[in-house]
Design an enzyme around this catalytic site. Structure first.
Site, PDB file in Angstrom:
ATOM      1  N   ALA A   8       0.843  -1.203   0.000  1.00  0.00           N
ATOM      2  CA  ALA A   8       0.000   0.000   0.000  1.00  0.00           C
ATOM      3  C   ALA A   8       0.875   1.249   0.000  1.00  0.00           C
ATOM      4  O   ALA A   8       2.057   1.193   0.344  1.00  0.00           O
ATOM      5  CB  ALA A   8      -0.899  -0.013   1.232  1.00  0.00           C
ATOM      6  N   CYS A   9       0.249   2.373  -0.350  1.00  0.00           N
ATOM      7  CA  CYS A   9       0.912   3.681  -0.287  1.00  0.00           C
ATOM      8  C   CYS A   9       1.440   3.922   1.126  1.00  0.00           C
ATOM      9  O   CYS A   9       0.738   3.588   2.057  1.00  0.00           O
ATOM     10  CB  CYS A   9      -0.079   4.797  -0.575  1.00  0.00           C
ATOM     11  SG  CYS A   9      -0.205   5.207  -2.288  1.00  0.00           S
ATOM     12  N   PRO A  10       2.560   4.522   1.334  1.00  0.00           N
ATOM     13  CA  PRO A  10       3.543   4.976   0.349  1.00  0.00           C
ATOM     14  C   PRO A  10       4.740   4.023   0.272  1.00  0.00           C
ATOM     15  O   PRO A  10       5.838   4.420  -0.062  1.00  0.00           O
ATOM     16  CB  PRO A  10       3.985   6.304   0.968  1.00  0.00           C
ATOM     17  CG  PRO A  10       3.993   6.005   2.455  1.00  0.00           C
ATOM     18  CD  PRO A  10       2.933   4.957   2.694  1.00  0.00           C
ATOM     19  N   LEU A  11       4.499   2.736   0.626  1.00  0.00           N
ATOM     20  CA  LEU A  11       5.644   1.831   0.779  1.00  0.00           C
ATOM     21  C   LEU A  11       6.478   1.621  -0.498  1.00  0.00           C
ATOM     22  O   LEU A  11       7.703   1.568  -0.403  1.00  0.00           O
ATOM     23  CB  LEU A  11       5.189   0.488   1.364  1.00  0.00           C
ATOM     24  CG  LEU A  11       4.641   0.595   2.802  1.00  0.00           C
ATOM     25  CD1 LEU A  11       4.147  -0.750   3.304  1.00  0.00           C
ATOM     26  CD2 LEU A  11       5.693   1.140   3.758  1.00  0.00           C
TER      27      LEU A  11
END
Lengths: 68, 364
Positions: A8-11
């Site tokens: 998921a964001c921001p990984l």
């Protein structure tokens, strides 16, 4: 190579940022599986001085090659 | 040159921000509760009431008990369906799921409980500021503090793990269920409805639905996120989403100024309280929790519309949280924090800390 598929964001961007800061590689391959991640990683890489080429793989996945 | 590039790159998210802000003002004008044109937390809480998960009520002069927070809000359905349609059009409907679903469900509850201590999601926080409610500025400071804590854990290796591809059917269950419930709410008498404010204050449902469909579609395209704006600015010096955030505020400020609804102050603001500590801590919970989830409540709705079942579970966590917050008296009201609000805030912080620490994954 960084495998950021399914994250998921921001990984995805964070993983690229950490690798760039730590090792400053001349080339780096990043795997992602959605358009938002492609755009976010590309934007970050461009700002960090990398050129990005995007290759669409099968099964809705993308391989991004970052080159200095 | 750089300025031009910035607008060129981020015009869509800025347009979306302006539209969301404008929609909030218009829907309030047509009947939605004050400074609440488009609050995801409030509307999910009203949905919890419509489903009977909470029964907040008041007694009128005639001694009748009237439900206050029960309404299957069309705004929520419109956002989900708008995002779903746009995702299909843009070939971005790609169902995914399996990234710590139960932890996300729990985070959904936590974020909702925090939001109802403050009285609003991040979007309503901005809408409240745009109406002149200075209590929401205290909320904003808490929200930023929460996001900064979340960022520390993200940088330290926090992850809820990867999601995997799911079937189209699995991705469509959530939008279909929400549409079916909405049809029931409009056509039938199965769901609960409010007989008193603020639940019965609503713009005509067809208008709310159409506006939300457009906003949902644009939010899907532009990836507008109230948490993402602040997070990406700090982490990556990337200000696009923050510009969207700023545009929501700008549109609400201008809209309210035109309509004469702009009243600066702490006291007497619509559906708000003046207890700065609980405003701060409530939004700190929302900021931290949303950072761990990867997006604000609005973004979770949009992602769920795109077929992200982890986000669908998060949204249901938020609905359950809306039910719990009122049945367990943790939600605030205009008079101040709920009887069990302080205990809930402590529990939420303990849960956030535990989830943050136990999900730090070391690189192989």
């Amino acid at each position: 190579m960084i495998d950021a598929r399914g994250l998921a964001c921001p990984l995805p961007v964070l993983k690229v940022q950490q690798e760039v800061k730590k090792n400053a590689p001349n080339t780096l391959e990043v795997l992602v599986d959605n358009n938002a991640a492609v755009q976010n990683v590309t934007r970050f890489a461009n700002n960090a001085g990398y050129k990005v080429s995007v290759k669409e793989l099968e099964d809705e996945e993308f391989s991004l090659t970052l080159t200095k | 040159m750089k300025k031009e590039n910035f607008f060129k790159r981020h015009w869509l998210v800025m347009l979306c921000g302006l539209l969301v802000g404008g929609a909030a003002v218009v829907l309030t004008k047509f009947g939605n509760p004050g400074n609440m044109g488009f609050c995801i937390a409030c509307f999910l809480r009203d949905i919890a009431g419509a489903l009977g998960l909470q029964g907040a009520s008041t007694t009128n002069d005639a001694g009748e008990t009237l439900r206050t927070l029960s309404n299957f809000r069309p705004e929520i359905v419109g956002l989900i369906v708008g995002a779903c349609i746009m995702a299909f059009v843009g070939k971005e409907f790609k169902p995914k799921g399996g990234s710590s679903p139960f932890t996300r469900f729990l985070l959904g509850i936590v974020v909702m409980v925090g939001a109802l201590v403050f009285l609003g999601c991040p979007l309503r926080m901005v809408i409240r500021i745009g109406g002149g409610d200075l209590n929401a500025i205290i909320g904003l400071v808490g929200f930023i503090a929460g996001i900064l804590v979340g960022i520390l854990f993200l940088k330290g290796g926090f992850s809820l793990g990867r999601a995997y591809k799911q079937s189209k059917a699995e991705g469509l269950v959530f939008p279909i269920v929400m549409v079916a419930l909405f049809v029931l709410s409009v056509a039938g008498s199965v769901l609960y409805v409010s007989g008193a404010a603020p639940g019965n204050k609503a713009a005509p449902w067809i208008l709310a639905l159409i506006v939300a469909l457009v906003v949902g579609a644009l939010a899907q395209r532009s990836r507008l996120c109230m948490v993402g704006g602040l997070r990406d600015s700090v982490m990556f010096k990337e200000f696009g989403l923050l510009a969207g955030f700023g545009c929501v505020l700008l549109a609400v400020l201008v809209g309210n100024a035109i309509l004469g609804n702009l009243k600066w102050g702490f006291e007497g603001q619509p559906v708000a309280h003046t207890e700065w500590l609980w405003n701060f801590l409530g939004m700190a919970i929302v900021g931290w929790g949303s950072c761990l989830l990867g997006g604000c409540p609005l973004r979770q709705l949009i992602l769920a519309g795109e077929g992200n079942t982890d986000s669908a579970i998060t949204v249901f966590g938020m609905i359950v949280g809306g039910g719990l917050a009122h049945t367990l008296k943790t939600a605030s009201s205009g008079a101040g924090h709920g009887a069990n609000g302080p205990a809930a805030v402590i529990i939420c912080f303990v849960l956030l800390a535990a989830i943050s620490v136990f999900n730090i994954r070391k690189e192989k």
